[in-house]
Motif scaffolding. Sequence first.
Motif, PDB file in Angstrom:
ATOM      1  N   LEU A  49       0.843  -1.194   0.000  1.00 14.36           N
ATOM      2  CA  LEU A  49       0.000   0.000   0.000  1.00 14.36           C
ATOM      3  C   LEU A  49       0.878   1.244   0.000  1.00 14.36           C
ATOM      4  CD1 LEU A  49      -2.456  -1.129   2.814  1.00 14.36           C
ATOM      5  CD2 LEU A  49      -2.858  -1.224   0.357  1.00 14.36           C
ATOM      6  N   SER A  50       0.565   2.183  -0.867  1.00 15.22           N
ATOM      7  CA  SER A  50       1.323   3.437  -0.891  1.00 15.22           C
ATOM      8  C   SER A  50       0.484   4.552  -1.495  1.00 15.22           C
ATOM      9  CB  SER A  50       2.631   3.267  -1.675  1.00 15.22           C
ATOM     10  OG  SER A  50       2.371   2.995  -3.026  1.00 15.22           O
ATOM     11  N   GLY A  51       1.084   5.719  -1.547  1.00 16.04           N
ATOM     12  CA  GLY A  51       0.426   6.905  -2.101  1.00 16.04           C
ATOM     13  C   GLY A  51       1.476   7.788  -2.742  1.00 16.04           C
ATOM     14  N   HIS A  52       1.662   8.964  -2.220  1.00 15.27           N
ATOM     15  CA  HIS A  52       2.647   9.963  -2.618  1.00 15.27           C
ATOM     16  C   HIS A  52       2.386  10.578  -3.983  1.00 15.27           C
ATOM     17  CE1 HIS A  52       6.345  12.224  -3.059  1.00 15.27           C
ATOM     18  NE2 HIS A  52       6.503  11.645  -4.237  1.00 15.27           N
ATOM     19  N   THR A  53       1.976   9.820  -4.961  1.00 12.19           N
ATOM     20  CA  THR A  53       1.837  10.336  -6.326  1.00 12.19           C
ATOM     21  C   THR A  53       0.698  11.350  -6.441  1.00 12.19           C
ATOM     22  OG1 THR A  53       0.284   8.622  -7.001  1.00 12.19           O
ATOM     23  CG2 THR A  53       2.644   8.138  -7.251  1.00 12.19           C
ATOM     24  N   HIS A  54      -0.261  11.303  -5.531  1.00 10.09           N
ATOM     25  CA  HIS A  54      -1.457  12.152  -5.550  1.00 10.09           C
ATOM     26  C   HIS A  54      -2.242  11.972  -6.851  1.00 10.09           C
ATOM     27  CE1 HIS A  54      -0.140  14.436  -1.960  1.00 10.09           C
ATOM     28  NE2 HIS A  54       1.057  14.177  -2.458  1.00 10.09           N
ATOM     29  N   GLY A  55      -1.989  10.863  -7.557  1.00  7.36           N
ATOM     30  CA  GLY A  55      -2.659  10.619  -8.829  1.00  7.36           C
ATOM     31  C   GLY A  55      -2.259  11.628  -9.894  1.00  7.36           C
ATOM     32  N   GLY A  56      -1.127  12.297  -9.694  1.00  7.28           N
ATOM     33  CA  GLY A  56      -0.680  13.336 -10.604  1.00  7.28           C
ATOM     34  C   GLY A  56      -1.015  14.727 -10.098  1.00  7.28           C
ATOM     35  N   GLN A  57      -2.048  14.861  -9.315  1.00  7.05           N
ATOM     36  CA  GLN A  57      -2.540  16.054  -8.639  1.00  7.05           C
ATOM     37  C   GLN A  57      -3.005  17.170  -9.566  1.00  7.05           C
ATOM     38  OE1 GLN A  57      -0.539  17.349  -5.107  1.00  7.05           O
ATOM     39  NE2 GLN A  57      -1.466  19.348  -5.180  1.00  7.05           N
ATOM     40  N   ILE A  58      -2.232  17.528 -10.581  1.00 10.37           N
ATOM     41  CA  ILE A  58      -2.593  18.653 -11.442  1.00 10.37           C
ATOM     42  C   ILE A  58      -2.451  18.230 -12.908  1.00 10.37           C
ATOM     43  CG2 ILE A  58      -2.056  21.032 -12.089  1.00 10.37           C
ATOM     44  CD1 ILE A  58      -0.711  21.282  -9.317  1.00 10.37           C
ATOM     45  N   PHE A  59      -3.504  18.386 -13.667  1.00  6.80           N
ATOM     46  CA  PHE A  59      -3.430  18.122 -15.097  1.00  6.80           C
ATOM     47  C   PHE A  59      -2.423  19.089 -15.723  1.00  6.80           C
ATOM     48  CE2 PHE A  59      -4.654  18.806 -19.461  1.00  6.80           C
ATOM     49  CZ  PHE A  59      -4.781  17.524 -19.921  1.00  6.80           C
ATOM     50  N   PRO A  60      -1.500  18.662 -16.559  1.00 11.48           N
ATOM     51  CA  PRO A  60      -1.338  17.399 -17.257  1.00 11.48           C
ATOM     52  C   PRO A  60      -0.446  16.387 -16.535  1.00 11.48           C
ATOM     53  CG  PRO A  60       0.180  18.957 -18.221  1.00 11.48           C
ATOM     54  CD  PRO A  60      -0.593  19.685 -17.128  1.00 11.48           C
ATOM     55  N   LEU A  61       0.003  16.690 -15.287  1.00 11.70           N
ATOM     56  CA  LEU A  61       0.791  15.703 -14.544  1.00 11.70           C
ATOM     57  C   LEU A  61       0.019  14.408 -14.344  1.00 11.70           C
ATOM     58  CD1 LEU A  61       2.608  17.810 -11.804  1.00 11.70           C
ATOM     59  CD2 LEU A  61       3.607  16.718 -13.813  1.00 11.70           C
ATOM     60  N   THR A  62      -1.301  14.487 -14.327  1.00 12.48           N
ATOM     61  CA  THR A  62      -2.118  13.288 -14.188  1.00 12.48           C
ATOM     62  C   THR A  62      -1.821  12.299 -15.306  1.00 12.48           C
ATOM     63  OG1 THR A  62      -3.899  14.453 -15.344  1.00 12.48           O
ATOM     64  CG2 THR A  62      -3.997  14.415 -12.942  1.00 12.48           C
ATOM     65  N   ILE A  63      -1.467  12.792 -16.477  1.00  7.58           N
ATOM     66  CA  ILE A  63      -1.119  11.932 -17.610  1.00  7.58           C
ATOM     67  C   ILE A  63       0.379  11.623 -17.619  1.00  7.58           C
ATOM     68  CG2 ILE A  63      -1.018  11.808 -20.136  1.00  7.58           C
ATOM     69  CD1 ILE A  63      -3.566  13.591 -20.115  1.00  7.58           C
ATOM     70  N   LEU A  64       1.209  12.624 -17.389  1.00 11.52           N
ATOM     71  CA  LEU A  64       2.664  12.430 -17.409  1.00 11.52           C
ATOM     72  C   LEU A  64       3.124  11.417 -16.371  1.00 11.52           C
ATOM     73  CD1 LEU A  64       3.887  16.108 -17.904  1.00 11.52           C
ATOM     74  CD2 LEU A  64       3.856  14.273 -19.602  1.00 11.52           C
ATOM     75  N   MET A  65       2.524  11.434 -15.190  1.00 15.19           N
ATOM     76  CA  MET A  65       2.922  10.509 -14.129  1.00 15.19           C
ATOM     77  C   MET A  65       2.661   9.057 -14.537  1.00 15.19           C
ATOM     78  SD  MET A  65       4.376  12.052 -11.639  1.00 15.19           S
ATOM     79  CE  MET A  65       4.252  10.943 -10.269  1.00 15.19           C
ATOM     80  N   ASP A  66       1.670   8.827 -15.376  1.00 17.48           N
ATOM     81  CA  ASP A  66       1.427   7.467 -15.866  1.00 17.48           C
ATOM     82  C   ASP A  66       2.614   6.967 -16.686  1.00 17.48           C
ATOM     83  OD1 ASP A  66      -1.050   7.145 -14.671  1.00 17.48           O
ATOM     84  OD2 ASP A  66      -2.155   7.885 -16.423  1.00 17.48           O
ATOM     85  N   TRP A  67       3.296   7.863 -17.381  1.00 15.60           N
ATOM     86  CA  TRP A  67       4.458   7.481 -18.176  1.00 15.60           C
ATOM     87  C   TRP A  67       5.719   7.369 -17.333  1.00 15.60           C
ATOM     88  CZ3 TRP A  67       3.384  11.779 -22.284  1.00 15.60           C
ATOM     89  CH2 TRP A  67       2.305  11.393 -23.065  1.00 15.60           C
ATOM     90  N   LEU A  68       5.786   8.137 -16.231  1.00 14.55           N
ATOM     91  CA  LEU A  68       7.014   8.225 -15.439  1.00 14.55           C
ATOM     92  C   LEU A  68       7.088   7.245 -14.283  1.00 14.55           C
ATOM     93  CD1 LEU A  68       7.271  12.120 -15.280  1.00 14.55           C
ATOM     94  CD2 LEU A  68       8.530  10.568 -16.798  1.00 14.55           C
ATOM     95  N   THR A  69       5.974   6.675 -13.874  1.00 16.17           N
ATOM     96  CA  THR A  69       5.969   5.764 -12.730  1.00 16.17           C
ATOM     97  C   THR A  69       5.353   4.427 -13.137  1.00 16.17           C
ATOM     98  OG1 THR A  69       3.809   6.526 -11.965  1.00 16.17           O
ATOM     99  CG2 THR A  69       5.729   7.659 -11.069  1.00 16.17           C
ATOM    100  N   PRO A  70       5.786   3.349 -12.500  1.00 20.30           N
ATOM    101  CA  PRO A  70       5.205   2.041 -12.837  1.00 20.30           C
ATOM    102  C   PRO A  70       3.729   1.932 -12.439  1.00 20.30           C
ATOM    103  CG  PRO A  70       6.768   1.835 -11.031  1.00 20.30           C
ATOM    104  CD  PRO A  70       6.845   3.250 -11.507  1.00 20.30           C
ATOM    105  N   LEU A  71       3.319   2.690 -11.429  1.00 20.63           N
ATOM    106  CA  LEU A  71       1.913   2.719 -11.014  1.00 20.63           C
ATOM    107  C   LEU A  71       1.649   4.060 -10.349  1.00 20.63           C
ATOM    108  CD1 LEU A  71      -0.824   1.304 -10.779  1.00 20.63           C
ATOM    109  CD2 LEU A  71      -0.043   0.321  -8.619  1.00 20.63           C
ATOM    110  N   ASN A  72       0.989   4.934 -11.060  1.00 23.19           N
ATOM    111  CA  ASN A  72       0.674   6.272 -10.568  1.00 23.19           C
ATOM    112  C   ASN A  72      -0.561   6.267  -9.683  1.00 23.19           C
ATOM    113  OD1 ASN A  72       0.640   9.145 -10.441  1.00 23.19           O
ATOM    114  ND2 ASN A  72      -0.851   9.173 -12.097  1.00 23.19           N
ATOM    115  N   TYR A  73      -1.506   5.378  -9.993  1.00 22.72           N
ATOM    116  CA  TYR A  73      -2.761   5.331  -9.262  1.00 22.72           C
ATOM    117  C   TYR A  73      -3.462   4.015  -9.573  1.00 22.72           C
ATOM    118  CZ  TYR A  73      -7.536   6.322  -7.866  1.00 22.72           C
ATOM    119  OH  TYR A  73      -8.766   6.252  -7.269  1.00 22.72           O
ATOM    120  N   GLY A  74      -4.104   3.438  -8.578  1.00 23.86           N
ATOM    121  CA  GLY A  74      -4.912   2.246  -8.802  1.00 23.86           C
ATOM    122  C   GLY A  74      -4.247   0.986  -8.307  1.00 23.86           C
ATOM    123  N   SER A  75      -4.438  -0.104  -9.047  1.00 20.37           N
ATOM    124  CA  SER A  75      -3.904  -1.390  -8.606  1.00 20.37           C
ATOM    125  C   SER A  75      -3.166  -2.081  -9.740  1.00 20.37           C
ATOM    126  CB  SER A  75      -5.020  -2.292  -8.091  1.00 20.37           C
ATOM    127  OG  SER A  75      -5.885  -2.639  -9.140  1.00 20.37           O
TER     128      SER A  75
END
Length: 113
Positions: A49-75
């Motif tokens: 269980l973790s967090g920290h990413t805030h799901g990207g928090q601010i668009f367009p980071l919400t999309i960029l974080m999906d490319w930069l992290t193995p799991l930005n949000y979800g399971s």
Amino acid sequence: MGRSDDIDRTRLSADELLTQVQTDKPVLFLEHRPSAMDEVSALPVDLHLSGHTHGGQIFPLTILMDWLTPLNYGSKKIADTQFLVTSGYGIGPVPFRLGTRSEVWIITLQSGV
């Protein structure tokens, strides 16, 4: 079990922490950010269980974080480990969110047997 953030140079490895628990029982691993997924998935950890990413928090980071992290949000399941990453209920250094929501998850654990 839990461990401090990966910027803490004194934190133990996940392998070292596992020497302190009974791995024949369900193992839950709590960590601030999902930065050690490869390390943890190679060990007998059932749920991470973790967090920290805030799901990207601010668009367009919400999309960029999906490319930069193995799991930005979800399971995601890797090997025998289930990883859950929440966007959390707080905010980061920027005091607002755009494109993601604050949240608190309720997780129900059930036996796989």
